[in-house]
Motif scaffolding. Structure first.
Motif, PDB file in Angstrom:
ATOM      1  N   ARG A  14       0.856  -1.199   0.000  1.00 42.50           N
ATOM      2  CA  ARG A  14       0.000   0.000   0.000  1.00 42.50           C
ATOM      3  C   ARG A  14       0.891   1.248   0.000  1.00 42.50           C
ATOM      4  N   GLY A  15       0.236   2.400  -0.083  1.00 49.13           N
ATOM      5  CA  GLY A  15       0.935   3.674   0.074  1.00 49.13           C
ATOM      6  C   GLY A  15       1.987   3.948  -0.990  1.00 49.13           C
ATOM      7  N   ILE A  16       3.060   4.604  -0.568  1.00 51.77           N
ATOM      8  CA  ILE A  16       4.105   5.044  -1.497  1.00 51.77           C
ATOM      9  C   ILE A  16       4.808   3.839  -2.145  1.00 51.77           C
ATOM     10  N   GLY A  17       5.033   2.785  -1.375  1.00 53.63           N
ATOM     11  CA  GLY A  17       5.705   1.592  -1.914  1.00 53.63           C
ATOM     12  C   GLY A  17       4.945   0.986  -3.079  1.00 53.63           C
ATOM     13  N   MET A  89       5.279   4.554  12.009  1.00 55.20           N
ATOM     14  CA  MET A  89       5.266   5.817  12.754  1.00 55.20           C
ATOM     15  C   MET A  89       5.449   5.507  14.239  1.00 55.20           C
ATOM     16  N   SER A  90       5.952   6.495  14.964  1.00 54.04           N
ATOM     17  CA  SER A  90       6.109   6.348  16.415  1.00 54.04           C
ATOM     18  C   SER A  90       4.971   7.085  17.120  1.00 54.04           C
ATOM     19  N   SER A  91       5.037   7.115  18.412  1.00 52.20           N
ATOM     20  CA  SER A  91       4.181   8.013  19.188  1.00 52.20           C
ATOM     21  C   SER A  91       4.483   9.441  18.729  1.00 52.20           C
ATOM     22  N   THR A  92       3.491  10.325  18.861  1.00 49.10           N
ATOM     23  CA  THR A  92       3.700  11.725  18.457  1.00 49.10           C
ATOM     24  C   THR A  92       4.450  12.519  19.529  1.00 49.10           C
ATOM     25  N   THR A 188      -1.332   9.114   2.539  1.00 50.69           N
ATOM     26  CA  THR A 188      -1.347   7.653   2.688  1.00 50.69           C
ATOM     27  C   THR A 188      -1.905   7.361   4.073  1.00 50.69           C
ATOM     28  N   ASP A 189      -1.935   6.082   4.461  1.00 44.11           N
ATOM     29  CA  ASP A 189      -2.385   5.764   5.824  1.00 44.11           C
ATOM     30  C   ASP A 189      -1.486   6.476   6.829  1.00 44.11           C
ATOM     31  N   MET A 190      -0.168   6.502   6.554  1.00 50.03           N
ATOM     32  CA  MET A 190       0.753   7.169   7.475  1.00 50.03           C
ATOM     33  C   MET A 190       0.615   8.692   7.411  1.00 50.03           C
ATOM     34  N   GLY A 191       0.581   9.247   6.217  1.00 47.02           N
ATOM     35  CA  GLY A 191       0.546  10.704   6.053  1.00 47.02           C
ATOM     36  C   GLY A 191      -0.783  11.317   6.471  1.00 47.02           C
ATOM     37  N   GLY A 192      -1.876  10.540   6.339  1.00 43.72           N
ATOM     38  CA  GLY A 192      -3.201  11.025   6.728  1.00 43.72           C
ATOM     39  C   GLY A 192      -3.856  11.841   5.622  1.00 43.72           C
ATOM     40  N   HIS A 196      -0.873  17.029   1.634  1.00 47.13           N
ATOM     41  CA  HIS A 196      -1.214  17.712   0.381  1.00 47.13           C
ATOM     42  C   HIS A 196      -0.649  17.060  -0.863  1.00 47.13           C
ATOM     43  N   ARG A 197       0.166  15.990  -0.691  1.00 45.38           N
ATOM     44  CA  ARG A 197       0.762  15.357  -1.878  1.00 45.38           C
ATOM     45  C   ARG A 197       0.066  14.059  -2.258  1.00 45.38           C
ATOM     46  N   SER A 198       0.010  13.803  -3.547  1.00 41.00           N
ATOM     47  CA  SER A 198      -0.524  12.522  -4.035  1.00 41.00           C
ATOM     48  C   SER A 198       0.566  11.452  -3.919  1.00 41.00           C
TER      49      SER A 198
END
Ligand SMILES: NC(=O)c1ccc[n+]([C@@H]2O[C@H](COP(=O)([O-])OP(=O)(O)OC[C@H]3O[C@@H](n4cnc5c(N)ncnc54)[C@H](OP(=O)(O)O)[C@@H]3O)[C@@H](O)[C@H]2O)c1
Length: 229
Positions: A14-17, A89-92, A188-192, A196-198
């Motif tokens: 999924r995502g960028i990969g 992703m880690s904790s924020t 993506t799932d990570m970026g949310g 603003h980028r595709s």
């Protein structure tokens, strides 16, 4: 087109990969789409046009490195491009409030997994006439623009950039080029959904680093331009 390249992408269900695999396969490259979830990986590979092979690969499992190494050796005999894309992703929270276990967990995937897999696949990359290693990093790990929060994630990407620069120096007498890149803030799932980028734009620099005739070595890039570490 020049001869098709054999390209392995991690975390590509999924995502960028996945988008990197889609663009590479559409351009006629021989793509090895890997994922830790067999079902999701197979279905992602089947959704793409062109030559796309699926292989199971969990970057936190050294047993899986050996399996993929044996598979590539038998199927292709060499590897042209390794794209270390899998990441978590880690904790924020910042270092003042983050549990050390959260930092260790992220480093396992975003740093040690990449080092271990890369070391295992180096003998196959040496067999390429122009090997390339592309580490998908992040501006969140750039010391030149460091901010607070996301302690584990930031540290993992700063360390990944250090690995890139040092490995490029280690391999300077070989045909292998090693670079880090930031895809930008990607939807993506990570970026949310606020990103603003595709994914198409996020994948672009990795695809360029994998296929362009002339590329830098030991650098950190975004949008095909060298940026500060
Ligand atoms: N999105 C952004 O804004 C952004 C910005 C800067 C950098 N990046 C970097 O870009 C890369 C891709 O991010 P993304 O946005 O596409 O994230 P994503 O949508 O969350 O996808 C991450 C991928 O990594 C895989 N993965 C996680 N742990 C793994 C493991 N142990 N072994 C194998 N695969 C594993 C996931 O597999 P599962 O489906 O099994 O979980 C998934 O396929 C990451 O390295 C990320 O840090 C992203």
């Amino acid at each position: 087109m020049n001869d098709p390249k054999v390209v392995l992408v991690t975390g590509a269900n999924r995502g960028i990969g996945l988008e990197i695999c889609r663009q590479l396969a559409a351009a006629g490259q021989r793509v090895l789409l890997t994922a830790r979830d067999e079902e999701k990986g197979r279905s992602a590979a089947a959704s793409l046009p062109g030559e796309v092979h699926f292989f199971h690969l969990d970057v936190t499992d050294p047993g899986s490195y050996e399996n993929v190494q044996n598979y590539i050796a038998a199927e292709f005999g060499y590897l042209d491009v390794l794209i270390n894309n899998a990441g978590i992703m880690s904790s924020t929270r910042g270092f003042d409030k983050t549990d050390l276990n959260d930092i260790r967990r992220v480093m396992e995937t975003n740093l040690f997994g990449i080092i271990g897999l890369t070391q295992t696949l180096l003998p196959l990359l040496y067999k390429s006439s122009a090997g390339r290693i592309i580490n998908i990093s992040s501006g969140l790990g750039a010391i030149s623009e460091m901010g607070g929060g996301y302690a584990g994630y930031r540290l993992s990407k700063t360390a990944l950039n250090g690995f890139t620069a040092a490995l490029a120096a280690d391999l300077s007498a070989t045909n292998i080029r090693v670079n880090s890149m930031c895809p930008g803030w990607v939807k993506t799932d990570m970026g949310g959904s606020g990103a603003h980028r595709s994914v198409e734009k996020g994948a672009e620099t990795a695809v360029w680093l994998a296929t362009a005739g002339q590329i830098p070595n030991g650098k950190f890039l975004r949008d095909k331009i060298i940026i500060d570490w």
